[in-house]
Enzyme design. Structure first.
Site, short mmCIF file in Angstrom:
data_model
loop_
_atom_site.label_atom_id
_atom_site.label_comp_id
_atom_site.label_asym_id
_atom_site.label_seq_id
_atom_site.Cartn_x
_atom_site.Cartn_y
_atom_site.Cartn_z
N GLU A 101 1.60 5.51 1.07
CA GLU A 101 1.35 5.28 -0.04
C GLU A 101 1.09 3.94 -0.38
OE1 GLU A 101 -1.15 5.86 -2.09
OE2 GLU A 101 -1.08 8.09 -2.88
N ASP A 102 -0.02 3.23 -1.04
CA ASP A 102 -0.08 2.27 -1.46
C ASP A 102 1.06 1.85 -2.83
OD1 ASP A 102 -1.89 3.19 -2.75
OD2 ASP A 102 -3.12 2.17 -3.28
N ASP A 105 2.40 5.90 -9.15
CA ASP A 105 2.40 5.63 -10.79
C ASP A 105 2.87 6.79 -11.49
OD1 ASP A 105 0.83 3.99 -12.14
OD2 ASP A 105 -0.70 5.10 -12.36
N PHE A 154 -0.83 -3.69 -14.19
CA PHE A 154 -1.89 -3.27 -12.87
C PHE A 154 -1.63 -4.73 -12.27
CE2 PHE A 154 -6.14 -3.20 -11.24
CZ PHE A 154 -6.39 -1.99 -11.43
N ARG A 167 -9.06 -5.41 -2.36
CA ARG A 167 -7.96 -4.62 -1.01
C ARG A 167 -7.22 -5.93 -0.69
NH1 ARG A 167 -8.33 1.01 -2.00
NH2 ARG A 167 -10.30 1.66 -3.01
P1 IMP Z 1 -0.96 8.51 -8.79
O1 IMP Z 1 0.54 8.21 -9.31
O2 IMP Z 1 -1.87 9.81 -8.75
O3 IMP Z 1 -0.82 8.17 -10.89
O4 IMP Z 1 -1.88 8.05 -8.25
C1 IMP Z 1 -1.49 6.81 -7.79
C2 IMP Z 1 -2.96 5.50 -7.71
O5 IMP Z 1 -3.40 5.63 -8.03
C3 IMP Z 1 -3.33 4.81 -6.35
O6 IMP Z 1 -2.97 5.63 -5.49
C4 IMP Z 1 -4.06 4.19 -6.93
O7 IMP Z 1 -5.33 4.52 -6.21
C5 IMP Z 1 -4.01 4.38 -8.16
N1 IMP Z 1 -2.98 2.94 -8.88
C6 IMP Z 1 -2.26 3.06 -9.60
N2 IMP Z 1 -2.25 2.67 -10.15
C7 IMP Z 1 -2.84 0.92 -9.61
C8 IMP Z 1 -2.58 -0.12 -10.17
O8 IMP Z 1 -1.60 -1.07 -10.78
N3 IMP Z 1 -3.77 -0.78 -9.22
C9 IMP Z 1 -4.15 -0.59 -8.80
N4 IMP Z 1 -4.39 1.16 -8.33
C10 IMP Z 1 -3.17 1.53 -9.03
MG MG Z 2 -4.73 4.79 -3.82
#
Ligand code: IMP
Ligand code: MG
Length: 176
Positions: A101-102, A105, A154, A167
């Protein structure tokens, strides 16, 4: 939507730091998965940037597949909360899956995805993420390999987007 211009982007993690960290993760993963059937699952789109670099730095045989998902949110509402935009091409049964994963969050997307993939009977599942924002966690997920822990800001670049742009930045930037 707010417009972001390049002069507002500050480097949080440089291209060089990311390269070094991914190389180190690759070494660690290669050691941990020696003799196993390592199968990387890259979560599109953001995960593609780290997945390609990581795969090249893992010096053992592996396979790779791609998946795109979107979360409906609340992971505590049990299964079926993850919408599959693009499913995997190959079965994961019996494989040692490493999700790439990138960023993690809230953890909701990943928690839901884990539930879904477990039903397909892999031999094991672990998670690797380039970035982790622990302060933002809503759903507890165990992350095995973390590139960098970052504060609750962010960020964009190295796969992470703002409205689908940025990206392609080679570094992780924060918007001022
Ligand atoms: P979560 O962990 O379900 O909240 O979702 C994570 C996703 O939210 C990631 O795969 C990103 O697409 C997006 N995301 C969360 N934080 C950031 C950020 O700081 N910049 C850009 N995308 C983010
Ligand atoms: Mg994502």
């Amino acid at each position: 939507m707010e417009k972001i211009t390049e002069d507002r982007i500050k480097v949080l993690i440089s291209e060089e730091e990311i390269k070094e960290r991914i190389a180190a993760l690759g070494k660690e993963i290669a050691k941990d998965y020696e003799g196993k059937d390592l199968h990387l699952i890259c979560i599109l789109k953001g995960g593609a940037f780290i997945a390609c670099e990581l795969a090249k730095s893992i010096q053992i045989p592996l396979s790779i597949d791609f998946m795109a998902v979107s979360s409906y949110g609340d992971a505590t509402v049990s299964s079926g909360r993850v919408k599959i935009i693009k499913d995997l091409d190959d079965p994961v049964e019996g494989k040692d899956v490493l999700i790439v994963e990138d960023i993690i969050d809230s953890g909701n997307t990943l928690a839901n995805l884990l539930q879904l993939l477990q039903t397909r009977k892999p031999n094991s599942i672990r998670i690797c993420t380039l970035l982790d924002k622990p302060d933002r966690r809503v759903t507890d997920v165990h992350v095995d390999y973390v590139g960098f822990q970052i504060p609750d800001k962010f960020v964009i670049g190295f796969g992470l987007d703002y409205a689908q742009k940025f990206r392609n930045l080679p570094y992780i930037g924060v918007v001022e």
